[in-house]
Design an enzyme around this catalytic site. Sequence first.
Site, PDB file in Angstrom:
ATOM      1  N   ARG A  67       0.839  -1.198   0.000  1.00 47.88           N
ATOM      2  CA  ARG A  67       0.000   0.000   0.000  1.00 47.88           C
ATOM      3  C   ARG A  67       0.877   1.253   0.000  1.00 47.88           C
ATOM      4  O   ARG A  67       2.104   1.176   0.086  1.00 47.88           O
ATOM      5  CB  ARG A  67      -0.945  -0.031   1.199  1.00 47.88           C
ATOM      6  CG  ARG A  67      -1.984  -1.153   1.113  1.00 47.88           C
ATOM      7  CD  ARG A  67      -2.708  -1.352   2.420  1.00 47.88           C
ATOM      8  NE  ARG A  67      -3.380  -0.127   2.850  1.00 47.88           N
ATOM      9  CZ  ARG A  67      -3.728   0.127   4.114  1.00 47.88           C
ATOM     10  NH1 ARG A  67      -3.440  -0.751   5.067  1.00 47.88           N
ATOM     11  NH2 ARG A  67      -4.332   1.245   4.414  1.00 47.88           N
ATOM     12  N   SER A 116       0.909   4.063   2.080  1.00 48.43           N
ATOM     13  CA  SER A 116       1.137   4.874   3.271  1.00 48.43           C
ATOM     14  C   SER A 116       2.593   4.853   3.722  1.00 48.43           C
ATOM     15  O   SER A 116       3.386   3.985   3.339  1.00 48.43           O
ATOM     16  CB  SER A 116       0.254   4.370   4.417  1.00 48.43           C
ATOM     17  OG  SER A 116       0.705   3.100   4.856  1.00 48.43           O
ATOM     18  N   LYS A 126      -2.376  -8.441  10.086  1.00 52.10           N
ATOM     19  CA  LYS A 126      -3.713  -8.344  10.668  1.00 52.10           C
ATOM     20  C   LYS A 126      -4.759  -7.914   9.649  1.00 52.10           C
ATOM     21  O   LYS A 126      -5.956  -8.130   9.869  1.00 52.10           O
ATOM     22  CB  LYS A 126      -3.714  -7.370  11.850  1.00 52.10           C
ATOM     23  CG  LYS A 126      -3.525  -5.914  11.505  1.00 52.10           C
ATOM     24  CD  LYS A 126      -3.535  -5.048  12.743  1.00 52.10           C
ATOM     25  CE  LYS A 126      -3.316  -3.584  12.440  1.00 52.10           C
ATOM     26  NZ  LYS A 126      -4.390  -3.002  11.594  1.00 52.10           N
ATOM     27  N   ASP A 127      -4.329  -7.316   8.526  1.00 50.88           N
ATOM     28  CA  ASP A 127      -5.273  -6.879   7.493  1.00 50.88           C
ATOM     29  C   ASP A 127      -5.585  -7.958   6.471  1.00 50.88           C
ATOM     30  O   ASP A 127      -6.436  -7.754   5.605  1.00 50.88           O
ATOM     31  CB  ASP A 127      -4.707  -5.655   6.750  1.00 50.88           C
ATOM     32  CG  ASP A 127      -4.587  -4.429   7.634  1.00 50.88           C
ATOM     33  OD1 ASP A 127      -5.354  -4.331   8.611  1.00 50.88           O
ATOM     34  OD2 ASP A 127      -3.728  -3.571   7.340  1.00 50.88           O
ATOM     35  N   THR A 175     -11.777   5.140  17.449  1.00 45.46           N
ATOM     36  CA  THR A 175     -11.214   3.932  16.848  1.00 45.46           C
ATOM     37  C   THR A 175     -12.209   3.377  15.841  1.00 45.46           C
ATOM     38  O   THR A 175     -13.419   3.452  16.055  1.00 45.46           O
ATOM     39  CB  THR A 175     -10.889   2.840  17.889  1.00 45.46           C
ATOM     40  OG1 THR A 175     -10.445   1.660  17.189  1.00 45.46           O
ATOM     41  CG2 THR A 175     -12.081   2.471  18.731  1.00 45.46           C
ATOM     42  N   ARG A 189     -13.219  -4.635  17.348  1.00 47.46           N
ATOM     43  CA  ARG A 189     -12.600  -5.287  18.511  1.00 47.46           C
ATOM     44  C   ARG A 189     -12.224  -4.257  19.568  1.00 47.46           C
ATOM     45  O   ARG A 189     -12.478  -4.446  20.763  1.00 47.46           O
ATOM     46  CB  ARG A 189     -11.357  -6.070  18.070  1.00 47.46           C
ATOM     47  CG  ARG A 189     -10.564  -6.656  19.250  1.00 47.46           C
ATOM     48  CD  ARG A 189      -9.233  -7.216  18.798  1.00 47.46           C
ATOM     49  NE  ARG A 189      -8.391  -6.217  18.182  1.00 47.46           N
ATOM     50  CZ  ARG A 189      -7.646  -5.343  18.855  1.00 47.46           C
ATOM     51  NH1 ARG A 189      -7.662  -5.325  20.178  1.00 47.46           N
ATOM     52  NH2 ARG A 189      -6.894  -4.473  18.212  1.00 47.46           N
ATOM     53  N   ARG A 190     -11.603  -3.165  19.143  1.00 50.89           N
ATOM     54  CA  ARG A 190     -11.185  -2.144  20.102  1.00 50.89           C
ATOM     55  C   ARG A 190     -12.390  -1.464  20.741  1.00 50.89           C
ATOM     56  O   ARG A 190     -12.383  -1.173  21.946  1.00 50.89           O
ATOM     57  CB  ARG A 190     -10.280  -1.118  19.412  1.00 50.89           C
ATOM     58  CG  ARG A 190      -8.924  -1.684  19.030  1.00 50.89           C
ATOM     59  CD  ARG A 190      -8.111  -0.717  18.209  1.00 50.89           C
ATOM     60  NE  ARG A 190      -6.783  -1.271  17.915  1.00 50.89           N
ATOM     61  CZ  ARG A 190      -6.052  -0.938  16.864  1.00 50.89           C
ATOM     62  NH1 ARG A 190      -6.522  -0.052  15.990  1.00 50.89           N
ATOM     63  NH2 ARG A 190      -4.861  -1.490  16.681  1.00 50.89           N
ATOM     64  N   ARG A 219     -11.054   6.683  10.803  1.00 52.55           N
ATOM     65  CA  ARG A 219     -10.223   5.918   9.886  1.00 52.55           C
ATOM     66  C   ARG A 219      -9.146   6.833   9.346  1.00 52.55           C
ATOM     67  O   ARG A 219      -9.131   8.024   9.596  1.00 52.55           O
ATOM     68  CB  ARG A 219     -11.074   5.334   8.749  1.00 52.55           C
ATOM     69  CG  ARG A 219     -11.992   4.209   9.190  1.00 52.55           C
ATOM     70  CD  ARG A 219     -12.704   3.586   8.005  1.00 52.55           C
ATOM     71  NE  ARG A 219     -11.779   3.344   6.917  1.00 52.55           N
ATOM     72  CZ  ARG A 219     -12.045   3.622   5.648  1.00 52.55           C
ATOM     73  NH1 ARG A 219     -13.212   4.141   5.305  1.00 52.55           N
ATOM     74  NH2 ARG A 219     -11.160   3.385   4.710  1.00 52.55           N
ATOM     75  N   GLY A 220      -8.220   6.254   8.584  1.00 55.68           N
ATOM     76  CA  GLY A 220      -7.147   7.045   7.999  1.00 55.68           C
ATOM     77  C   GLY A 220      -5.792   6.519   8.426  1.00 55.68           C
ATOM     78  O   GLY A 220      -5.678   5.528   9.137  1.00 55.68           O
ATOM     79  N   ASN A 221      -4.734   7.226   7.977  1.00 55.67           N
ATOM     80  CA  ASN A 221      -3.395   6.771   8.318  1.00 55.67           C
ATOM     81  C   ASN A 221      -3.070   7.100   9.774  1.00 55.67           C
ATOM     82  O   ASN A 221      -3.799   7.826  10.449  1.00 55.67           O
ATOM     83  CB  ASN A 221      -2.358   7.368   7.356  1.00 55.67           C
ATOM     84  CG  ASN A 221      -2.373   8.892   7.351  1.00 55.67           C
ATOM     85  OD1 ASN A 221      -2.678   9.526   8.356  1.00 55.67           O
ATOM     86  ND2 ASN A 221      -2.003   9.482   6.234  1.00 55.67           N
ATOM     87  N   VAL A 222      -1.958   6.544  10.249  1.00 50.97           N
ATOM     88  CA  VAL A 222      -1.606   6.684  11.663  1.00 50.97           C
ATOM     89  C   VAL A 222      -1.427   8.142  12.076  1.00 50.97           C
ATOM     90  O   VAL A 222      -2.013   8.583  13.075  1.00 50.97           O
ATOM     91  CB  VAL A 222      -0.345   5.855  11.994  1.00 50.97           C
ATOM     92  CG1 VAL A 222       0.139   6.139  13.413  1.00 50.97           C
ATOM     93  CG2 VAL A 222      -0.649   4.370  11.833  1.00 50.97           C
ATOM     94  N   ARG A 242      -4.911   9.907  12.322  1.00 49.04           N
ATOM     95  CA  ARG A 242      -5.726   9.489  13.472  1.00 49.04           C
ATOM     96  C   ARG A 242      -5.141  10.020  14.778  1.00 49.04           C
ATOM     97  O   ARG A 242      -5.874  10.462  15.664  1.00 49.04           O
ATOM     98  CB  ARG A 242      -5.844   7.970  13.513  1.00 49.04           C
ATOM     99  CG  ARG A 242      -6.839   7.396  12.505  1.00 49.04           C
ATOM    100  CD  ARG A 242      -6.917   5.886  12.600  1.00 49.04           C
ATOM    101  NE  ARG A 242      -5.750   5.255  11.992  1.00 49.04           N
ATOM    102  CZ  ARG A 242      -5.418   3.987  12.180  1.00 49.04           C
ATOM    103  NH1 ARG A 242      -6.127   3.228  13.002  1.00 49.04           N
ATOM    104  NH2 ARG A 242      -4.365   3.469  11.580  1.00 49.04           N
ATOM    105  N   CYS A 295     -11.600  -8.751  10.049  1.00 50.33           N
ATOM    106  CA  CYS A 295     -11.341  -7.480  10.716  1.00 50.33           C
ATOM    107  C   CYS A 295     -12.619  -6.791  11.187  1.00 50.33           C
ATOM    108  O   CYS A 295     -12.561  -5.816  11.927  1.00 50.33           O
ATOM    109  CB  CYS A 295     -10.559  -6.552   9.798  1.00 50.33           C
ATOM    110  SG  CYS A 295     -11.432  -6.071   8.291  1.00 50.33           S
TER     111      CYS A 295
END
Length: 310
Positions: free
Chosen positions: A10, A12, A86-87, A128, A132-133, A150-153, A156, A242
């Site tokens: 990806r 990012s 995880k994705d 979040t 799960r979170r 949502r979005g990149n680290v 967020r 997910c």
Amino acid sequence: MSDVVRIGSRASALARRQVTEWLTPIAERFPELSFKREVILEGGDRDRVTPTLAEVARTAGGSAFSSNQEAALVGGVVDVIVHSLKDLPTSVREGTLLLTTPGPREDVRDVLCGSTLADLPEGARVGTGAPRRVAQLLALRPDLRVEPIRGNVPGRLARTTRGPLDAVVLAAAGLRRLDLMPDVHEVLDPLVHPPSPGQGALGIQVRTDSPAAELLAQTGDFHVDVCVRAERALLAELHGGCSVPVGAWGRIGDEGLLHLSAAVTSLDGARQVTATGEGPVDDPAKLGACVAAELLAKGAGGILEAIRKP
């Protein structure tokens, strides 16, 4: 094979960092080869408006963060895909396989950024996008107002200083890889907040019987691999992904046994079932299936069925 290996990922900053993390020792091991990186946009990258990844995945016709990369791999556009494991769905595209998971694995834990749990006031707003979170937070603090983001680290993380949120929950792995751990934070206990299966690990996907598969067959870390295989086996037994609140944490103890802890939590946090198990490192799939069976015996199936209903 060609002397150029094409690596897809990806776009990012985190994806680029993960490619570098995996590629650095690989390039040293195979100095005769050249490696070329190809950026592949996923549905979750293009659509930043839809609030949940489950909705994005339905629109994309597969996974929000892996379908286009898998298509590029099968189509021969790239030779290797570097995923956040995880994705990646537990069933990979036909004609492909996951190599032994590389090591070391980054920190598996979640991080509450911008505050600690104890310092969050009643009714605090926490961001979040992960079911799960959301579920695990509400299980501990039902008073919290959890809002989808949502979005990149970096984007967020900025929501705690440039927006109305009191805190956000992010993966420690991404924060550490990007050197973005905030001054105010709390690293959450993985026994209380078990992470997404595969969190902190990379998934290296190749075409079956391809030159790249042969070349890279002996790479990876056995100990990391058995841990994530146990986690993903558990998720597969629960028919999860997910979009469901399943957490699992595998690790090898000092005595050499593989340990697995897991939790399934209702989206409102009102119900949670947990299970643990241990077994030999040479059969992680069996351990994952056994712990999943214990979860189902305790009522996890009903929780998941209620979530999946339209």
